[in-house]
Structures are given as C-alpha cells and as structure tokens.
Design an enzyme around this catalytic site. Structure first.
Site, PDB file in Angstrom:
ATOM      1  NE  ARG A  13       6.401   9.557   3.275  1.00 60.96           N
ATOM      2  CZ  ARG A  13       5.989  10.500   4.110  1.00 60.96           C
ATOM      3  NH1 ARG A  13       6.163  11.764   3.797  1.00 60.96           N
ATOM      4  NH2 ARG A  13       5.431  10.171   5.260  1.00 60.96           N
ATOM      5  CD  GLU A  61      -2.839  -0.689   2.584  1.00 60.35           C
ATOM      6  OE1 GLU A  61      -3.919  -1.258   2.647  1.00 60.35           O
ATOM      7  OE2 GLU A  61      -2.295  -0.164   3.573  1.00 60.35           O
ATOM      8  CB  CYS A  72      -0.962  35.224  12.058  1.00 58.04           C
ATOM      9  SG  CYS A  72      -1.186  36.761  11.209  1.00 58.04           S
TER      10      CYS A  72
HETATM   11  C1  LIG Z   1      -2.715   1.660   6.494  1.00 56.15           C
HETATM   12  C2  LIG Z   1      -1.797   2.487   5.704  1.00 56.15           C
HETATM   13  N1  LIG Z   1      -1.438   2.069   4.486  1.00 56.15           N
HETATM   14  C3  LIG Z   1      -0.629   2.802   3.714  1.00 56.15           C
HETATM   15  C4  LIG Z   1      -0.112   4.005   4.139  1.00 56.15           C
HETATM   16  C5  LIG Z   1       0.764   4.752   3.209  1.00 56.15           C
HETATM   17  O1  LIG Z   1       1.971   5.005   3.757  1.00 56.15           O
HETATM   18  P1  LIG Z   1       3.107   5.741   2.908  1.00 56.15           P
HETATM   19  O2  LIG Z   1       2.546   6.982   2.405  1.00 56.15           O
HETATM   20  O3  LIG Z   1       4.175   5.952   3.882  1.00 56.15           O
HETATM   21  O4  LIG Z   1       3.510   4.797   1.822  1.00 56.15           O
HETATM   22  C6  LIG Z   1      -0.441   4.475   5.406  1.00 56.15           C
HETATM   23  C7  LIG Z   1       0.127   5.736   5.932  1.00 56.15           C
HETATM   24  O5  LIG Z   1       1.113   5.738   6.617  1.00 56.15           O
HETATM   25  C8  LIG Z   1      -1.301   3.693   6.222  1.00 56.15           C
HETATM   26  O6  LIG Z   1      -1.658   4.104   7.427  1.00 56.15           O
HETATM   27  N1  LIG Z   2       0.959  12.695   6.781  1.00 51.09           N
HETATM   28  C1  LIG Z   2       2.169  12.006   7.066  1.00 51.09           C
HETATM   29  C2  LIG Z   2       2.126  10.557   6.721  1.00 51.09           C
HETATM   30  C3  LIG Z   2       0.911   9.931   7.281  1.00 51.09           C
HETATM   31  C4  LIG Z   2       0.947   8.510   7.215  1.00 51.09           C
HETATM   32  C5  LIG Z   2      -0.425   7.985   7.392  1.00 51.09           C
HETATM   33  N2  LIG Z   2      -0.481   6.765   8.124  1.00 51.09           N
HETATM   34  C6  LIG Z   2       3.335  12.704   6.410  1.00 51.09           C
HETATM   35  O1  LIG Z   2       3.169  13.713   5.834  1.00 51.09           O
HETATM   36  O2  LIG Z   2       4.431  12.301   6.495  1.00 51.09           O
END
Ligand SMILES: Cc1ncc(COP(=O)(O)O)c(C=O)c1O
Ligand SMILES: N[C@@H](CCCC[NH3+])C(=O)O
Length: 429
Positions: free
Chosen positions: A287, A284, A355
């Site tokens: 990022r 999954e 701000c």
């Molecule tokens: C359940 C689950 N799957 C996948 C992700 C995607 O993670 P990343 O964006 O680090 O690949 C997250 C976020 O951390 C998550 O909570």
């Molecule tokens: N929002 C986070 C990651 C979240 C992951 C979600 N489980 C970031 O910017 O790094």
C-alpha cells in the site's frame, strides 16, 4: 510537488487532470511515476542503503501491472507475488525470477510448479502440506528452492478486522504451538529439496503503530533461538512483512524509518547477544508504495438533492473500481478537479452507478459545487483500487495512465464491452 493547482485545474505530476480525462476517458486511474519513485527513494535511504543485507519486496497485490514491475526492476526492488497471475505478470515484464518471493495461504500445485520452473527466489510456505507439495515438485523437476515459513505471530494489530493478518485465529501462517512449528521447522531443515532460510510474518495492513511489528519480531526471535538450540540450525533470513499505513483523510502517516529502525535495532542486539551473524532482513510494503501515487478521475453525472437529508453526486464509476469504502468502510478525499479555485463548501455524498445502496465512495464530503460533466478526482486510490476492480453490473474496468513530468501514457487499456464478453458463449444442452 506531485499535485499542483494551475488556475482552476488540478495537475498531477505535471499533467492537467481535465486533459487526461478528456484524452483517455473516465473513469481513469492515474499513477504518478515521480510519486512512486519518491517512495522508493525514501525506503532505500532508511533501509537497504542504510543496513547491509536487507531487501525490499514490493507487494504487487497493491497494484500489479507490467509497468509497475518494470519500475520495481529498475529501482532494484524485489517483488512479492501471491498468485500465478501476479507471478506471470512479473515474468512477462522481464522481472528477474530470482528477485520474486511467493506468498499465499493456499498456493495451488500449478502455481508452485510455475514458480519452481521459473526458479523464483523464495517461496514463503504457509503450512506443512505446502512443504510436501514443494518437495514433490522439486523432486520431479530435479530442483531445489529457497523457502521461509510464514508464522502466525499471535499479534492483534489495530486496523480493520478484514486486514489484520497476524492474529492466532487466522487463515495465514503456521501456528506457533510447539507440536506444530518445531516438526515443520525440522522437516524443512532436513529436506533435500529446499533451502530453509528463515521466518516470515505479516501482522496487518494500514498500521500507524510499530508495536505489532515489534511484538511479532520478539516472538520470531524466540523461535530463531529455539531453532538454534533444538536443531543447531542458523536462520539466515527474517521477513517482517509490510503494513505501513498511508494518509487517506486525516491519518498521520509515519515515515518508514519509524517502523524499520527499532526493528533493526532489536534484531542487531539480539544476534549480537547470541553471538550469531545477523540474518538478512526483508520488508514487504504494498500500500505505502503506491497509494498516494494514484488518483481516480470520474465524470459527474446525475445530481440529486433529498431536501433536508443529503445531496448525492453520482459519478461514472464506483464500487467496481474502488471496493474499499464498501468493503472496509474506507474513507477518501476528493476534489472537483476543474473547480480548484472555488470554495469546497458543498457537503455531498459521492456515489457510484452500481445497483447497490452501498456503492458510495465518499460520504458527506466537502466539494466545490458540482455540476454534470465536472471531473471529480478521488485521491490516494493507488493501492488496492485497480487491483480489486470488478465487472459487477458488467461495468468495464477502467484504463490506467502513468504520468511523469507532464507526460502521460496508457499502461493498461480500459476494457471494452467486447472484452467483457469475449470468453462467453451459450451452449444449448
Ligand atoms: C504477506 C503480505 N506481505 C505484504 C503485504 C502488503 O501489505 P501492505 O499493503 O499493507 O503494505 C500483505 C498484505 O497485507 C501481505 O499479506
Ligand atoms: N485489500 C486490503 C489490504 C489487503 C492486505 C492483504 N494482506 C485493503 O484494501 O486495504
């Protein structure tokens, strides 16, 4: 090359960033379709194309939009959603419901109802309470749904404390205490309303070491074995989450293969030894699929030099379109996109217009000498930038443009002041 320099200007997937800023206004998120496709191809090559019965579910929380759903659809990916809103976006984009997987630690009844009504592929259950809610809904609707359990593997991954998710002390997943997990597994196996497929874990985000995945996998495999021994039940699916780190500044990004190869070796060996068929394996990534495919363009405004201390370069956005530096002390690189031929030797702090003292995007970064009106590009902002944007200080959320081979199109309109107050009113009480 996605990023190129022509003359003094930075080009992104064939488009001049200066022209994009002029045409669509700033702040502006820009996504390169070719960069997203490059990620897709890299993943496919080392995972679904290499191993049978494996799938990739893009974690839409990183960047969720109709356009992104369409790209994922075309690329044959599945999608992981974590809210009714993300689910609705995917369905509105025409994304096939059976390729949607639903995660979340507190799914609302109405979200689950929507998911079951749409007939999505998987619900990844976060606790026994949720199983019961799903059973009630399925009973009412005369439906049956595929489910997995998200477990808390008890692994402390090495990342920012706010984005580690697999520790024992976590709001995510089902704890592995025997008196908690086995009754839950038994309940799912025996439920007439769900097909219990298997186990899910996600250890954290922005990881550069595969040991957290491998440790969590070890725990999961023991659970699979115990499930077979206790209930004579074959787990048919394992989901190892995402978390693959990207290069924001100086980090050394690891290829997907570094994460998935040892995982697949371990799984294959384990099931061979057990004489069981290898389950489906799902990853999954969020990022890593979009971070480097996105940049944010800003216009430079006020510049202040505090003698002997620091020089502040203000831009026309800030923490409202990128909360990550303020929230996780995240670091970014940036450039003056219209001065790429000039030496980047001026040490400045790029701050936003909110701000808030903490509204800083880049602290003490090296830039070409900035002047009012310059276009400043912050790089690698494709993940968790737009998706975490807010209207703080009633700043409108910027638009998003998709670029590819020199062509560009707005895929999300920027908010106007009108849009922001559209749902407001005053009622004298
Ligand atoms: C359940 C689950 N799957 C996948 C992700 C995607 O993670 P990343 O964006 O680090 O690949 C997250 C976020 O951390 C998550 O909570
Ligand atoms: N929002 C986070 C990651 C979240 C992951 C979600 N489980 C970031 O910017 O790094």
């Amino acid at each position: 090359m996605i990023t190129e320099i022509k003359g003094n200007v930075m080009y992104f997937d064939g488009c001049s960033t200066v022209e994009l800023a002029e045409k669509y206004g700033t702040p502006l998120y820009v996504y390169s379709e070719n960069a997203i496709l490059k990620e897709c191809n890299e993943i496919k090559e080392c995972f679904p194309d290499k191993y049978e019965n494996t799938r990739v579910a893009y974690a839409t929380k990183a960047f969720c939009s109709i356009a992104m759903c369409k790209i994922m659809e075309r690329e044959g990916f599945c999608m992981d959603v974590v809210s009714g809103g993300e689910l609705f976006t995917a369905i509105k984009a025409g994304f096939p419901a059976e390729r949607i997987e639903f995660n979340g630690n507190n799914k609302l009844r109405e979200e689950l109802e929507l998911a079951i009504e749409y007939g999505i592929g998987r619900i990844i259950i976060d606790g026994l309470q949720e199983l019961h809610m799903i059973e009630e809904i399925c009973k009412q609707k005369n439906k049956k749904i595929n489910v997995l359990y998200r477990i808390t593997p008890g692994v402390d991954s090495h990342t920012h404390n706010y984005i580690t998710t697999g520790k024992k002390d976590s709001k995510f997943g089902i704890p592995l205490d025997a008196d908690v997990i086995y009754p839950a597994v038994e309940a799912a196996i025996n439920s007439p309303f769900v097909n219990f497929k298997g186990i899910h874990f996600h250890v954290g985000s922005q990881l550069f070491d595969n040991c957290s995945h491998l440790l969590a996998l070890e725990t999961t495999l023991q659970l699979v074995k115990k499930t077979k021994e206790k209930f004579d039940y074959d787990i048919t699916e394992l989901n190892i989450g995402g978390g693959f780190g990207v290069t924001y500044t100086d980090e050394q990004r690891k290829p997907y293969e570094y994460f998935v190869k040892p995982v697949m070796e371990k799984i294959t060996e384990f099931f061979n030894q057990l004489g069981m068929e290898r389950p489906a394996v799902v990853i999954e990534p969020g990022r890593s699929m979009v971070a480097e495919a996105g940049i944010t363009l800003y216009k430079v405004g006020s510049i202040k030099e505090i003698k002997g201390i620091r020089k502040y370069v203000s831009i026309d956005g800030g923490m409202t379109d990128n909360i990550r530096p303020a929230l996780y002390q995240a670091e970014y690189k940036g450039v003056i996109a219209n001065k790429m031929d000039m030496p980047a030797d001026d040490v400045v702090t790029v701050c936003g217009k909110c701000c808030e003292t903490g509204d800083v995007l880049i602290k003490d970064g090296k830039f070409a000498r900035a002047e009012q009106g310059d276009i400043l590009a912050v790089l690698t902002t494709g993940a968790y930038g737009y998706s975490m944007a807010s209207n703080y200080n009633k700043n409108p959320i910027p638009g998003v443009v998709l670029v590819k081979d020199g062509k560009s199109a707005e895929i999300i309109k920027k908010q106007s002041y009108e849009d922001m107050i559209e749902r407001e009113c005053y009622v004298e009480l």
